[in-house]
Design an enzyme around this catalytic site. Sequence first.
Site, PDB file in Angstrom:
ATOM      1  N   GLN A 126       8.047   8.624  15.150  1.00  0.00           N
ATOM      2  CA  GLN A 126       8.712   8.162  13.924  1.00  0.00           C
ATOM      3  C   GLN A 126       8.050   8.789  12.708  1.00  0.00           C
ATOM      4  OE1 GLN A 126       9.833   3.886  13.051  1.00  0.00           O
ATOM      5  NE2 GLN A 126       8.126   4.089  11.634  1.00  0.00           N
ATOM      6  N   GLY A 127       8.818   9.586  11.960  1.00  0.00           N
ATOM      7  CA  GLY A 127       8.273  10.208  10.755  1.00  0.00           C
ATOM      8  C   GLY A 127       8.897   9.594   9.510  1.00  0.00           C
ATOM      9  N   SER A 129       6.684   7.284   6.941  1.00  0.00           N
ATOM     10  CA  SER A 129       5.721   7.165   5.835  1.00  0.00           C
ATOM     11  C   SER A 129       5.315   8.531   5.308  1.00  0.00           C
ATOM     12  CB  SER A 129       4.462   6.439   6.309  1.00  0.00           C
ATOM     13  OG  SER A 129       4.764   5.111   6.625  1.00  0.00           O
ATOM     14  N   GLU A 245      11.788  -2.998  14.994  1.00  0.00           N
ATOM     15  CA  GLU A 245      10.353  -2.775  15.098  1.00  0.00           C
ATOM     16  C   GLU A 245       9.608  -4.093  14.907  1.00  0.00           C
ATOM     17  OE1 GLU A 245       6.912   0.237  13.333  1.00  0.00           O
ATOM     18  OE2 GLU A 245       8.662  -0.122  12.119  1.00  0.00           O
ATOM     19  N   SER A 384       3.956  -3.902   5.554  1.00  0.00           N
ATOM     20  CA  SER A 384       2.739  -4.712   5.448  1.00  0.00           C
ATOM     21  C   SER A 384       3.092  -6.201   5.388  1.00  0.00           C
ATOM     22  CB  SER A 384       1.951  -4.324   4.197  1.00  0.00           C
ATOM     23  OG  SER A 384       2.578  -4.875   3.049  1.00  0.00           O
ATOM     24  N   ASN A 385       2.117  -7.030   5.748  1.00  0.00           N
ATOM     25  CA  ASN A 385       2.389  -8.473   5.748  1.00  0.00           C
ATOM     26  C   ASN A 385       2.653  -9.011   4.342  1.00  0.00           C
ATOM     27  OD1 ASN A 385       1.925  -8.106   8.427  1.00  0.00           O
ATOM     28  ND2 ASN A 385       0.628  -9.917   8.659  1.00  0.00           N
ATOM     29  N   GLU A 386       2.112  -8.342   3.329  1.00  0.00           N
ATOM     30  CA  GLU A 386       2.435  -8.744   1.951  1.00  0.00           C
ATOM     31  C   GLU A 386       3.936  -8.536   1.695  1.00  0.00           C
ATOM     32  OE1 GLU A 386      -0.182  -6.927   2.774  1.00  0.00           O
ATOM     33  OE2 GLU A 386      -1.901  -8.100   2.058  1.00  0.00           O
TER      34      GLU A 386
END
Lengths: 399, 370
Positions: A126-127, A129, A245, A384-386
């Site tokens: 997976q590209g 980020s 995901e 992210s969890n944030e």
Amino acid sequence: MDFRLSAEDIAFRDQVRGFIAANLSPEVARRFKRGWRWTRAETEMWTRRLHAVGWSAPNWPVQYGGTGWSAVWKHIFEVETWGAGAPPTHNQNFDLVGPIVFTFGSDAQKRRVLPPILAGEYYWAQGFSEPGAGSDLASLRTKALRDGDDYIVNGQKIWTTDANVCDGVFTLVRTDPQAAKPQAGISFLLIDLKLPGITVRPIRLYNGETHLNEVFFDNVRVPAENLVGEENKGWGYTKILLSHERVASARVFELKRDLAEVVAHAAEAPLRGGRLLDDRAFHDRLNRLQIEVAALEYTVLRVLTEGPHASGRAASVLKIRGSELLQQVAALKVETLGPYAEVEYPMPEGWDEPWLDMLPGPDYASGAMAAYLQLRAATIYGGSNEIQRTLIARSVLGR
Amino acid sequence: MDLNLSAEEKLLKDSVDSYAREYLASRRKASMAEPMGFSLEVWAELVELGWLGVEIPEAAGGYGGSAVDSIVIHEGIGFGLIVEPLLSTVLAARLIAAAGTAARQGELLPPILAGGSRAVLAHYEAAAGGDPEFIETTAQASGGGWVLHGRKAMVLDAPSSDLVVLSAKLAGSGELALFAVATPRLAAGMTACGTIDGLRAADLFLDGLAVSAAERLDGGAGAGAALAAVLDHGKIAMAAQALGVMEAALAMTAEYLGTRKQFGVAIGTFQALQHKLADMVVAVELGRSILLYGVAALAEEDPDRRARGVSAAVVRMIESAEVIGTHAIQLHGGIGVTEEHMISHYFRKLAMLKLRMGGTDFNLARFGAG
């Protein structure tokens, strides 16, 4: 509601166990016992064995090579294979690019992409980020400009898992730099990693592993037939994919296996004349985590039995809790090592060396600590969890 | 009461800080690439600067510095992630000075203090769970000497050392005895490895190692009390190292929040991240406070009171280290877990210090029992 396994369920479980006994090599299981990261050769072999009986893609629709199993059977399958220490099939193939292609791809793409995935022959990375586009993924800048029958791709991806051992990369690229919203100019493009102009550079992680990569694209010519769905619609497809995901990121099977290992290791770890498992403080932490994993497992089962597509909110709940528990269970596993938590993870190129059998401490020491370190990233990757907490709050508050 | 550094202590701190900064910026990588995993040149400089001698009493040939001097130095060692084996040698030398017979002190200390001999203390065992009083290694009297059986776990810096101070219980009396043995004598039972924080350690398997009367370190009494005091001193030194690491990680994280941009703004503008940063500040402040509490405890005459205060410092410092380590990586995102980024080195160092200080469970229990 019925909480019991039926006779058919139990017969299926026994069938899975029989398959594992006949197909999982002790060498691979040994590597897993050490907690070392799987190699492509190992996951390929396992995927081929599964494919031979039609089991490599339990979560796919039957028409594309899925098994047609009930949610309960899929769950049994995962618990049994993980529990036995089987290598996972390549998650980016089966949970990410596969579903995108069979949902949004052309018939030609389905014929070209899906069979090699099912057979374990072609690996996708997976590209998404980029150095400047992490949590703010829509700000990605890798460009794909149409030129005749090709796209010309320029830019850089980062944190590309397994790109150093993969054959292709599925990317989000900017096809319309002038679009009104950043999300509107993004397309989903399949790129063969052997094309000229691509450089893959592994990133050395702090636990010694090297499975994350930078991928550079320098005037790479990609056939336009590799565009999935419509141009500039890639973001919408991806939102669905990211939610896949996140469901997978609950990783309940892994948690259950890891907790079982914690119990086994703690029963063997000597502590002041007794054993660690009988230490009150340790035992309380273990019990608490077992309860937390049970709660997460039932959350997953609820989501799975509700239907094929989890709501975004449920996916975020699973991502947050799954990642946090992975970190906590990994920390508990490290506790079973005592002072041997200090042992450094061996470089993969040395994995066949005889001296590895002579490292201090139990043979799973270096792997358990490496996993603990690696899992610090679990609350970062996959959104992210944030970000997940913000999404949950927005969905509740309706804004 | 005055919790400020004196003028002399400030001078020491300035000198330590500037050395640590310079080391981190330009020398650490080269140190780690050396065959032994650290640089003999840096080692000689640390000895020259007095960082070793300051922790050794004047009567034993050192400079007789205070516990405050010690934490000032170890904060710098943490801040600069200095890999040279200073603390290992300090602890072994302090034990030799406190428990060694006059003859053995005279033989062993001068070369150590001159920087020519590095010593380590091999005491903890895998089953101890951080408890210094739990040892299974035995010394059986035999023909004027002793025969040792046991295993010392993950003795830091042992592979590069010249001398190992071993602890064992005398068969029969159960009394603690210390032996100072040249490292090559242990080679057959030594299993070395790298550690997560880039140091070297070894298990020492004592499978009937015969030691002579001349290798006995202590004179027969008080070895246990001396060892306990040295180990507590080591815990406070490691707590100081942890504080130095935490300060560096906090500063680096704060800077990152101001420079990393997402969604068109510096990520430090997001409240969810600001609150994590604020928790890091709280953790460092409490860490500094409990370190001073621990230093005060080191001066206690009563070993139980000393142990209780030291364990309190360890428990709270681990709590702080947990917050700093977790948030520092989380706020950095992916680059925080790369080998190249310093945040990952701070995280690993904190993880190792938590373990080497004996962990929360043991120290909490010792605090409660004291």
